[in-house]
Write an enzyme that holds these catalytic residues in place. Structure first.
Site, PDB file in Angstrom:
ATOM      1  N   LYS A 195       9.100   2.146  -5.376  1.00 17.78           N
ATOM      2  CA  LYS A 195       7.767   2.634  -5.739  1.00 17.78           C
ATOM      3  C   LYS A 195       6.968   2.957  -4.471  1.00 17.78           C
ATOM      4  O   LYS A 195       7.322   2.494  -3.377  1.00 17.78           O
ATOM      5  CB  LYS A 195       7.039   1.562  -6.563  1.00 17.78           C
ATOM      6  CG  LYS A 195       6.850   0.233  -5.831  1.00 17.78           C
ATOM      7  CD  LYS A 195       6.429  -0.882  -6.790  1.00 17.78           C
ATOM      8  CE  LYS A 195       6.229  -2.197  -6.040  1.00 17.78           C
ATOM      9  NZ  LYS A 195       6.007  -3.314  -6.974  1.00 17.78           N
ATOM     10  N   TYR A 221     -16.351   2.565  20.008  1.00 19.74           N
ATOM     11  CA  TYR A 221     -17.505   2.614  19.096  1.00 19.74           C
ATOM     12  C   TYR A 221     -18.218   1.270  19.046  1.00 19.74           C
ATOM     13  O   TYR A 221     -17.574   0.227  18.923  1.00 19.74           O
ATOM     14  CB  TYR A 221     -17.044   2.954  17.678  1.00 19.74           C
ATOM     15  CG  TYR A 221     -16.808   4.424  17.439  1.00 19.74           C
ATOM     16  CD1 TYR A 221     -17.836   5.352  17.593  1.00 19.74           C
ATOM     17  CD2 TYR A 221     -15.557   4.877  17.033  1.00 19.74           C
ATOM     18  CE1 TYR A 221     -17.615   6.705  17.353  1.00 19.74           C
ATOM     19  CE2 TYR A 221     -15.323   6.216  16.787  1.00 19.74           C
ATOM     20  CZ  TYR A 221     -16.359   7.129  16.951  1.00 19.74           C
ATOM     21  OH  TYR A 221     -16.139   8.451  16.711  1.00 19.74           O
TER      22      TYR A 221
HETATM   23  C1  LIG Z   1       6.795  -4.376  -6.488  1.00 20.68           C
HETATM   24  C2  LIG Z   1       7.625  -5.169  -7.430  1.00 20.68           C
HETATM   25  C3  LIG Z   1       8.848  -5.707  -7.018  1.00 20.68           C
HETATM   26  C4  LIG Z   1       9.307  -5.697  -5.591  1.00 20.68           C
HETATM   27  O1  LIG Z   1       8.594  -6.695  -4.890  1.00 20.68           O
HETATM   28  P1  LIG Z   1       8.967  -7.115  -3.400  1.00 20.68           P
HETATM   29  O2  LIG Z   1       8.089  -8.293  -3.186  1.00 20.68           O
HETATM   30  O3  LIG Z   1       8.636  -5.972  -2.537  1.00 20.68           O
HETATM   31  O4  LIG Z   1      10.397  -7.459  -3.378  1.00 20.68           O
HETATM   32  C5  LIG Z   1       9.653  -6.313  -7.975  1.00 20.68           C
HETATM   33  N1  LIG Z   1       9.259  -6.395  -9.265  1.00 20.68           N
HETATM   34  C6  LIG Z   1       8.071  -5.923  -9.687  1.00 20.68           C
HETATM   35  C7  LIG Z   1       7.701  -6.054 -11.128  1.00 20.68           C
HETATM   36  C8  LIG Z   1       7.201  -5.304  -8.791  1.00 20.68           C
HETATM   37  O5  LIG Z   1       6.015  -4.877  -9.208  1.00 20.68           O
END
Ligand SMILES: *Cc1c(COP(=O)(O)O)cnc(C)c1O
Length: 374
Positions: free
Chosen positions: A47, A267
């Site tokens: 994702k 800044y």
């Molecule tokens: C994002 C997510 C993962 C992966 O999580 P990591 O901590 O990056 O391994 C797995 N399962 C779900 C439901 C998620 O939302």
């Protein structure tokens, strides 16, 4: 994107930093996670453009490493990967089935994660309409209170098995709230609730955890869903981690200056030099996802020497104190390390008061992206 247009031009000439993604290390991390959970399928969570590293490149590498299950957050992410991954790859949408998205998901062969009774009912109706048992994952809420069927909704499905019978349930899953805290009692509580809820659903492969769960004994079930660990960051501590770093981030020095004691820097003039110093301005700023929270905190590295950030991080530049380097060691155009062998993503996140996930997914589009294969 910048990187695709200009792949052949040296990023220093372009002024941008570079983000190097080691696809060999990614594949090695996949194999390591598979060794840790030999009974389970290891999925790839890709994702948010594979946490900013490039979903297409990452998913293709993971597919070659053996992954057949890919998780994204949104349907649009799944549709993009559907075009490039072979049919054998399953694409799951974690945020579930939006009202009206049923036909698009079904036509593309995407597997929605059904997170509530309304989603189960709409998918079940789509199956009936098509006279086809379409694949779906069913998520139950085992205690995180974010996504998934509540206990009362599972009760309804238990009482009326016909609803799920129309669907090809290929996975039953949940998610841990505290997987990165191995000693948290919440893990055992969620484990027990997950088992109790899944016992009342039709038999299907089960999945409870993310990267953190991959390092917890007994939490792997039939499938694990790592993201962060694949990208080289251990969910608890980098010390003794079997994972290989995947990300290197560098940016070029734009200008060097020697200054006396008592001058204000950046800044707001929030830093004042305490003595004669040599400062370097580096071409990376908060527009690149280099957090403004690193103002007067944290560092960059050159030749193994830690060079502290002084003054506020600007949109396109950050000033570092390079006095510790020998004369002439650092020149305009030289690349300094932001993330690499001397400074991990976890280090940067700690200095910025955040988590490695936020650093990774926030990296901007001005970095030249380079993919290294083993
Ligand atoms: C994002 C997510 C993962 C992966 O999580 P990591 O901590 O990056 O391994 C797995 N399962 C779900 C439901 C998620 O939302």
């Amino acid at each position: 994107m910048l990187s695709r247009v200009t792949a052949d031009i040296d990023s220093v000439l372009l002024g941008a930093g570079e983000l190097v993604v080691d696809l060999g290390a990614l594949a090695a991390n996949y194999a390591t996670l598979q060794r840790l959970q030999p009974q389970a399928r290891v999925a790839g969570v890709v994702k948010a453009d594979a946490y900013g590293l490039g979903a297409r490149e990452v998913a293709t590498t993971l597919y070659k490493a053996g992954a057949r299950d890919f998780f994204v957050a949104h349907l649009v992410e799944a549709l993009d990967l559907r075009r490039i991954l072979p049919r054998e790859a399953s694409l799951y949408v974690l945020n579930g089935l939006a009202p009206g998205a049923e036909a698009v998901a079904a036509d593309a062969g995407i597997v929605p994660v059904l997170n509530g009774l309304d989603q189960v009912l709409r998918w079940s109706a789509e199956c009936t309409l098509r006279g086809q048992r379409l694949a779906a994952a069913v998520q139950v809420d085992s205690g995180m209170t974010r996504l998934g069927l509540a206990r009362a909704e599972v009760d309804i499905l238990t009482a009326d098995p016909g609803i799920l019978a129309a669907i090809d349930v290929v996975l039953v899953m949940s998610h841990l709230a505290c997987a990165d805290e191995p000693n948290s009692p919440a893990n055992a509580a969620q484990f027990a609730e997950f088992c109790a809820l899944t016992e009342r659903l039709p038999p299907a492969p089960r999945a409870l955890g993310n990267s953190g769960a991959a390092f917890l004994n007994g939490f792997g079930f039939d499938l694990i869903r790592p993201g962060l660990a694949l990208y080289g960051v251990h969910p608890v501590s980098d010390k003794g981690s079997p994972l290989k770093p995947v990300v290197t981030l560098r940016a070029p020095v734009v200008q060097l200056r020697d200054v006396p004691a008592g001058v204000g820097v950046g800044y707001g003039l929030t830093h004042t030099t305490e003595g004669v110093r040599r400062l370097a301005t580096v071409a990376v700023g908060y527009a690149d996802g280099w957090p403004r929270a690193l103002s007067n905190r944290g560092a960059m590295v050159f030749d193994g020497v830690r060079l502290p950030i002084v003054g506020r991080v600007s949109m396109d530049s950050t000033i570092i104190d390079v006095t510790a380097l020998p004369d002439g060691a650092l020149k305009p155009g030289d690349m300094v390390e932001l993330v690499g062998p001397h400074q991990s993503l976890a280090d940067v996140a700690r200095d910025a008061g955040t988590i490695p996930y936020e650093i990774l997914t926030g990296l901007g589009h001005r970095f030249a992206r380079r993919y290294e294969t083993a």
